[in-house]
Design an enzyme around this catalytic site. Sequence first.
Site, mmCIF file in Angstrom:
data_model
loop_
_atom_site.group_PDB
_atom_site.id
_atom_site.type_symbol
_atom_site.label_atom_id
_atom_site.label_comp_id
_atom_site.label_asym_id
_atom_site.label_seq_id
_atom_site.Cartn_x
_atom_site.Cartn_y
_atom_site.Cartn_z
ATOM 1 N N SER A 43 24.499 -19.593 -3.184
ATOM 2 C CA SER A 43 23.233 -20.031 -2.586
ATOM 3 C C SER A 43 23.223 -21.539 -2.394
ATOM 4 C CB SER A 43 22.047 -19.581 -3.435
ATOM 5 O OG SER A 43 22.159 -20.062 -4.760
ATOM 6 N N GLU A 44 23.811 -22.296 -3.344
ATOM 7 C CA GLU A 44 23.941 -23.748 -3.178
ATOM 8 C C GLU A 44 25.241 -24.260 -3.779
ATOM 9 O OE1 GLU A 44 19.494 -23.261 -2.807
ATOM 10 O OE2 GLU A 44 20.822 -22.738 -4.468
ATOM 11 N N THR A 45 25.752 -25.301 -3.158
ATOM 12 C CA THR A 45 26.895 -26.068 -3.651
ATOM 13 C C THR A 45 26.474 -27.528 -3.646
ATOM 14 O OG1 THR A 45 28.493 -24.494 -2.758
ATOM 15 C CG2 THR A 45 29.289 -26.716 -3.205
ATOM 16 N N HIS A 74 17.586 -25.013 -9.211
ATOM 17 C CA HIS A 74 18.705 -24.642 -10.080
ATOM 18 C C HIS A 74 19.931 -25.521 -9.820
ATOM 19 C CE1 HIS A 74 21.051 -22.095 -7.205
ATOM 20 N NE2 HIS A 74 21.977 -22.099 -8.134
#
Length: 277
Positions: A43-45, A74
């Site tokens: 979902s995110e990097t 997060h």
Amino acid sequence: MRFSQIDVFTDEFLLGNPVAVVHDADTLDDATMAAFARWTNLSETTFLLSPTDPAADYRLRIFTAAGELPFAGHPTLGSARAWLEAGGVPHRSSELVQECGVGLVRVRITDQRLAFAAPPRLRSGPVSEADLAAVLDGLGLRPDEILGAQWADNGPGWLAVLLRGADAVLALQREELRLDGVPNIGVVGAYPPGSPAQYEVRAFVSREGEDPVTGSLNASIAQWLIGAGIAPRSYLASQGTRLQRRGRVSVEAVGDDIWVGGGTVVGITGEVALGAD
């Protein structure tokens, strides 16, 4: 380059929401960051860089597979844990400061648990009749099945809907939702008194589906519900139940600040072949 993958909002690896973190990323260009975020398929990097503001301990850039975000919850906690594990020493022992797209975000350090101070919302207040109708249609709900709806956008574009209870939140069937063309939707409902958690939260992102555990959404929901006197000034939210995760998000209002926190677990460390290194 050093690489970490941190599981966030959990005390047990594999039950939270993972974020990929690239350390010492000052030499990477935007295209490389975006390509790596697409490749990780999380979902995110995030990418840790040297700060440009002297008040900050580090600068963070946050990418989804679709593009860059000014803030996300997060990834903030996971990147803070990665930075500390790599030997980062904050200016103040009990708090560090992250520089990102929304400005400076404070992160509190307490017994290996981290919490960020919720940034101001970029958009809040009532939802238009047209937007609400689209959201209700996408969720398959009638107007009488909700207790309220508010814009709760602190970067990712959240629109939050309060349902009549946690059971109604859990009853939503992801496969039956029609979310194309609607905002990112956060759904929240209260558990009965005496339950281990006070609220159940779910986050639906039209392109990606359902997010396991979402700090930015929990932060903006807390600003809405606490500010309106609906929620107590301290509570525990559960998220990820339908995805076989066990996310736990602690919320605490202290003065004008709302702190959003949880456990962080280092799951993977190593090296990634990006840039000249």
